[in-house]
Design a protein around this motif. Structure first.
Motif, PDB file in Angstrom:
ATOM      1  N   UNK A   1       7.917  -1.802  37.233  1.00 42.85           N
ATOM      2  CA  UNK A   1       8.716  -1.340  38.370  1.00 42.85           C
ATOM      3  C   UNK A   1       9.901  -2.261  38.634  1.00 42.85           C
ATOM      4  N   UNK A   2       9.749  -3.540  38.314  1.00 42.10           N
ATOM      5  CA  UNK A   2      10.795  -4.524  38.588  1.00 42.10           C
ATOM      6  C   UNK A   2      11.735  -4.737  37.398  1.00 42.10           C
ATOM      7  N   UNK A   3      11.588  -3.944  36.343  1.00 47.60           N
ATOM      8  CA  UNK A   3      12.425  -4.038  35.146  1.00 47.60           C
ATOM      9  C   UNK A   3      12.285  -5.399  34.461  1.00 47.60           C
ATOM     10  N   UNK A   4      11.122  -5.999  34.567  1.00 47.84           N
ATOM     11  CA  UNK A   4      10.859  -7.275  33.918  1.00 47.84           C
ATOM     12  C   UNK A   4      10.152  -7.012  32.588  1.00 47.84           C
ATOM     13  N   UNK A   5      10.732  -7.418  31.469  1.00 48.79           N
ATOM     14  CA  UNK A   5      10.097  -7.158  30.171  1.00 48.79           C
ATOM     15  C   UNK A   5       8.769  -7.877  30.038  1.00 48.79           C
TER      16      UNK A   5
ATOM     17  N   UNK B   1      16.077   0.593  30.058  1.00 52.50           N
ATOM     18  CA  UNK B   1      16.608   0.320  31.387  1.00 52.50           C
ATOM     19  C   UNK B   1      16.579  -1.165  31.687  1.00 52.50           C
ATOM     20  N   UNK B   2      15.675  -1.897  31.060  1.00 53.20           N
ATOM     21  CA  UNK B   2      15.679  -3.350  31.198  1.00 53.20           C
ATOM     22  C   UNK B   2      16.995  -3.916  30.678  1.00 53.20           C
ATOM     23  N   UNK B   3      17.449  -3.397  29.541  1.00 53.36           N
ATOM     24  CA  UNK B   3      18.733  -3.822  28.986  1.00 53.36           C
ATOM     25  C   UNK B   3      19.890  -3.373  29.878  1.00 53.36           C
ATOM     26  N   UNK B   4      19.781  -2.146  30.395  1.00 51.70           N
ATOM     27  CA  UNK B   4      20.826  -1.648  31.288  1.00 51.70           C
ATOM     28  C   UNK B   4      20.953  -2.544  32.516  1.00 51.70           C
ATOM     29  N   UNK B   5      19.834  -2.904  33.124  1.00 50.88           N
ATOM     30  CA  UNK B   5      19.865  -3.732  34.328  1.00 50.88           C
ATOM     31  C   UNK B   5      20.437  -5.119  34.040  1.00 50.88           C
TER      32      UNK B   5
END
Length: 380
Positions: free
Chosen positions: A143-147, A166-170
């Motif tokens: 949920x927090x975009x943490x890999x 989306x992790x890369x996008x963020x």
């Protein structure tokens, strides 16, 4: 015209569009549609039941693996769009906060909704997920975009598998927002230096599902290429129609060559520099050719592709729900089992596109509309 002077006015693309899509980059929308459908094709062909049914598509060179190139096209487009919509915001008061708020509200809520749905299904009907299981820490990080990897399964992906991009996008949004604090003249040299140095560090072999693995991944160079295209466009660069065609067809030809010659193996990794050169650069050539061609003349893109471009984000997130349902229906309904596997592939991709567009109309658009006042207020 220099990039600095480009703040005076954004170039008008002379696209012959309907009133509904006036101002929309029609060629970009078509490429978004193609990218999303390629990712859907990739996951359709990865379903074991389809391979067992004898489809021919997955046997054509590396076409089954090739669908992953949709991500590379998305990343190039993302880099371009961020420059295109924000090129006049450098060093403006509040620009960084406004950019981050608007991008976060545009991306996160829909992703959270689909992730929450996946978690709910995982808890309610765990038997339906043969290769997945619930882990609270992994879910929170998703949920927090943490890999992070799922400690239960070892999967390097977030709960909602497509969310890895989306992790890369963020991360890219965060870096872009920081550069909005600086001069436009510093943007491209600074971003280029940062991404080249960081991606070279990928040779140290950081874990794929880690923060260091993310910020050193060569895929980031694809955002950079998109930024270069965006800067060229807003700086007033014009390319001859013939050159635009050559760029697009060259990129397409190189991608086709990767199918024949052997697409990068992305089954156990992101693909590294091999993927960047095999798919990232050709994707950038295609995006560049398509965008600059539209400055001269817009091709008559079918409305369905423009619509799919609009709904590409919902399609990207929703198709992992649609495909298993189609596969189960196929496996348990005798009349369907007699059909060739290729028919299944077509049906599954088309059904995913329809569901994705419905999600766009009845979920993504209403959510974005409801959150728009909040985004405006928080953005200042």
């Amino acid at each position: 015209m220099s990039f600095s002077a480009a703040q005076q006015s954004r170039p008008v693309l002379r696209a012959e569009t309907s009133s509904r899509h006036r101002g929309t980059l029609i060629h970009v929308q078509a490429l978004r549609a193609a990218a999303a459908l390629l990712v859907v094709l990739l996951h359709t062909l990865s379903i074991g039941a389809i391979c067992a049914s004898g489809n021919s598509i997955s046997k054509v060179y590396d076409l089954a693996n090739f669908g992953a190139v949709g991500v590379d096209i998305f990343f190039v487009i993302s880099g371009f769009i961020m420059v295109y919509v924000s090129h006049d915001q450098f060093q403006r008061p509040g620009a960084t906060r406004s950019f981050l708020v608007r991008r976060f509200i545009r991306v996160a809520p829909i992703y959270w909704l689909f992730t929450a749905l996946y978690v709910a299904l995982l808890l309610i009907v765990p038997s339906a997920f043969n290769e997945d299981s619930f882990d609270l820490g992994h879910t929170i990080r998703s949920f927090l975009f943490i890999p992070s990897a799922n400690p239960e399964t070892g999967s390097p992906y977030p709960v909602l598998t497509p969310g890895w991009t989306l992790t890369f996008e963020m991360y890219f949004y965060a870096i872009f927002a920081c550069f909005l604090l600086t001069s436009r003249r510093f943007f491209l040299p600074g971003l280029t230096l940062l991404f080249i140095i960081s991606t070279l560090a990928s040779q140290f072999g950081f874990a794929q599902a880690s923060l260091l693995g993310t910020i050193t991944e060569p895929l980031l160079l694809e955002f950079l290429l998109g930024c270069y295209i965006g800067v060229a466009l807003v700086s007033g660069v014009r390319l001859p129609r013939a050159l635009c065609s050559v760029l697009f067809l060259s990129g397409l030809g190189l991608l086709i060559y990767s199918i024949i010659n052997g697409a990068p193996d992305v089954s156990g990794s992101r693909g590294g520099f091999e993927r960047f050169f095999a798919w990232g650069l050709p994707s950038a050539l295609m995006v560049c050719g398509a965008i600059f061609y539209e400055r001269i003349r817009s091709l008559p893109i079918p409305r369905v592709f423009v619509a799919l471009g609009d709904s590409s984000y919902s399609l990207y997130l929703s198709h992992i729900f649609t495909l298993p349902l189609i596969a189960k229906l196929w496996a348990h309904w005798a009349p369907l089992q007699s059909l060739p596997g290729d028919v299944f592939v077509v049906i599954a991709v088309c059904a995913s596109a329809v569901v994705g567009h419905l999600c766009y109309q009845f979920i993504e658009q209403p959510v974005n509309k409801a959150l728009k006042p909040l985004a405006t207020r928080l953005a200042g």
